[in-house]
Design an enzyme around this catalytic site. Structure first.
Site, short mmCIF file in Angstrom:
data_model
loop_
_atom_site.label_atom_id
_atom_site.label_comp_id
_atom_site.label_asym_id
_atom_site.label_seq_id
_atom_site.Cartn_x
_atom_site.Cartn_y
_atom_site.Cartn_z
N CYS A 94 33.74 37.05 35.70
CA CYS A 94 34.90 37.94 35.80
C CYS A 94 35.45 38.44 34.47
CB CYS A 94 36.02 37.23 36.56
SG CYS A 94 35.53 36.54 38.15
N HIS A 150 43.16 38.74 35.13
CA HIS A 150 42.21 37.75 34.60
C HIS A 150 41.80 38.02 33.15
CE1 HIS A 150 38.78 34.77 35.80
NE2 HIS A 150 39.72 34.22 35.04
#
Length: 569
Positions: A94, A150
């Protein structure tokens, strides 16, 4: 990377490397919204509205037009009427993909080349990076982000609203419950993670995140005047990352799938497909569509353990095989010169930065050190791609391959180090690329079963692989022994890139990040005035990139990395 960076390749070496009309059904989730009178105004020419849609952990085989068992009619139609990117690369996990999108740089140039940013790590996107939304703001855009961030949040300076977005609504960590927005970083370390701007969005939970985020995008479109100012929306879905959660009505069409994880996963993909239909409907309804560019991208490969599929590609999320780094991607826009086609141009996620800045009328050359290229000519007009190669990564902290050595790298490169590069037709991997099997779609009720944990821990007995990806996209025929000349060329390229890398930013977790110390929510815990004290965990011992020295905390990072890169990441 500039083309000049290819100096050192001979001409022979470069040759060897191979260089709407659309009738929508009215969406099910449409709210009763008043329609502003924006469309009645005379159009004022301005740069296009840009809608960048990213899904999380959607596999290569998890979209209809790749022959999937999952139904994605909206995505299929958008891609069919646009340009499918079938030589498109992302990162295997990610944080790196998101950092490369936002900065236009390989992670070796931002210090984020190892793993992901954990919730309690005092780490985020480096402050010296000028981000894509900041460049778009300079070009006159209204910029908005909805969904998963994130990219770190230990300081307020790290938050999306401090990195170029006029508004933000979403979750800061890597994974949350789709209804309660509870996020856990290990047993007993849980907190609420839904934020409106720089404050916790207490009371807004309870609605399925795919629907909640779509609703917010529709509200942004309804409130903005498309003729007055260009708009950039980064819609970063949490789906289809674990936990596997979906409203029941999306599961019913897949009741025939025997594998429970695949059934739930397919339902989540269908919910995303409907969400994209609703967003596209809103673009038409509020007068954006004719001057818009819609980009769809995954962030990394799928996770078979959690219902995803990258078949027939090798590997999965968290690996540098094609199943981990070859992404789903397409561009849909009335502004495309040549549409309804498949593009084989080599495209990387870093390319969106200069491409979108160029579309916005900005000057990407003002940002020094970009690794991306402006790909609009290749995408829209079928021009030759300016990209010749992709550095997938160099991770000096990942578990070194026991079979690797400087000797096995012809004295050029220590092949114990995890690294991968693509140049023209060729792809080289060194170190431990990660689990490398070919996993068919999980269909049987008992998949993956106990054999998965047995097979995936088999350690490869080699540390160098070479594939001709154009002729062997499934990475079945290793040519490292037959073509040592190409291996040496690509090892030299790794040395070149490694000389340009910055130290890894991977600090120890800070106990002050515990959400219990922040009223039960994840959020910044370090004051902006507090200085960062970076203790480098990776230092180059020599300038030739042949020797490396790790800090005394190496064993800790290895243990942590083994945990977070497990099959349950």
């Amino acid at each position: 990377m500039a083309v000049s960076a290819l100096t050192g390749f001979s001409v022979v070496s470069l040759l060897s490397l191979g260089y709407l009309s659309w009738d929508f059904m009215r969406p099910n989730q449409v709210e009763n919204e008043s329609v502003p009178n924006f469309r009645d105004r005379s159009p004022v020419p301005h740069p296009p509205h840009i809608i960048f849609i990213m899904t999380d952990d959607q596999g290569f085989n998890d979209i209809g037009y790749h022959g999937s068992d999952i139904q994605t009619p909206t995505l299929d139609k958008l891609a069919a009427d646009g340009v499918k990117l079938e030589n498109y690369y992302i990162q295997p996990i990610c944080t790196p993909s998101r950092s490369q999108l936002i900065t236009g740089r390989y992670q070796i140039h931002t210090g984020l080349q190892h793993s992901i940013i954990r919730p309690r790590q005092p780490n985020c996107l480096p402050f010296d990076q000028v981000t894509l939304p900041q460049r778009l703001q300079e070009a006159g855009y209204s910029t908005h982000m909805v969904g998963k961030w994130h990219l770190g949040f230990y300081k307020k300076e790290c938050l999306p609203t401090r990195r170029g977005f006029d508004s933000y609504f979403g979750s800061l960590t890597g994974s949350v419950d789709y209804y309660t927005y509870k996020s856990c970083d290990g047993p007993g370390m849980c907190g609420f993670d839904l934020h409106e701007g720089e404050t916790v969005a207490w009371g807004q939970g309870g609605k399925y995140s795919t629907h909640l985020y779509t609703q917010r995008v529709r509200k942004i479109l309804a409130a903005h005047d498309p003729q007055a100012q260009p708009l950039f929306i980064y819609l970063s879905f949490q789906a289809v990352h674990t936990p596997l959660q979906s409203p029941r009505e999306y599961i019913y069409p897949y009741r025939g799938l025997g594998n429970v994880a695949r059934r739930k996963y397919a339902a989540m993909v269908s919910a995303v497909d409907e969400a994209v239909r609703n967003v596209t409907y809103a673009l038409r309804k509020y007068g954006y569509y004719q001057n818009s560019v819609i980009i769809f991208s995954t962030d990394n490969g799928g996770q078979p353990f959690s219902g995803g599929s990258n078949w027939p590609l090798r590997g999965r999320k968290g690996t540098y095989w094609e199943g981990g780094v070859r992404g789903l991607g397409f561009v849909h826009s009335p502004l495309l010169r040549h549409k309804r086609r498949v593009s084989k141009a080599l495209v990387h996620i870093t390319d969106w930065y200069p491409t979108l800045v160029g579309l916005a009328g900005g000057n990407a050359s003002q940002t020094e050190g970009l690794d991306g290229y402006d790909m609009w000519g290749a995408i829209s007009e079928e021009k030759e791609s300016p990209r010749l190669e992709i550095l997938h990564n160099i991770d000096p902290l990942y578990n070194p391959a026991r079979s690797g050595s400087l000797q096995s790298g012809y004295g050029i490169w220590n092949t114990a180090i995890q690294a991968s590069i693509r140049a023209g037709d060729w792809k080289l991997l060194t170190g431990d690329p990660g689990y490398g099997d070919w996993t068919p779609p999980p269909m049987l009720p008992g998949f993956p079963g106990s054999w998965w944990n047995l097979e995936r821990h088999l350690e490869p007995q080699k540390s160098v692989w070479l594939f001709n990806i154009s002729g062997d996209p499934y990475e079945r025929y290793d040519l490292a022994e037959q073509r040592p000349d190409v291996v040496k060329e690509l090892l030299a390229r790794l040395v070149f890139y490694n000389r340009t890398s910055v130290p890894v930013r991977y600090p120890s977790e800070d106990p002050r990040g515990d959400p219990d110390l922040n009223e039960g929510a994840w959020g910044p815990w370090v004051g902006d005035e507090e200085e960062d004290h970076w203790n480098g965990v990776y230092h180059k011992k020599t300038k030739d990139g042949k020797k490396y020295k790790l800090s005394k905390t190496k064993s800790f990072f290895r243990r942590l990395n083994t945990r977070i890169m497990s099959n349950r990441i």
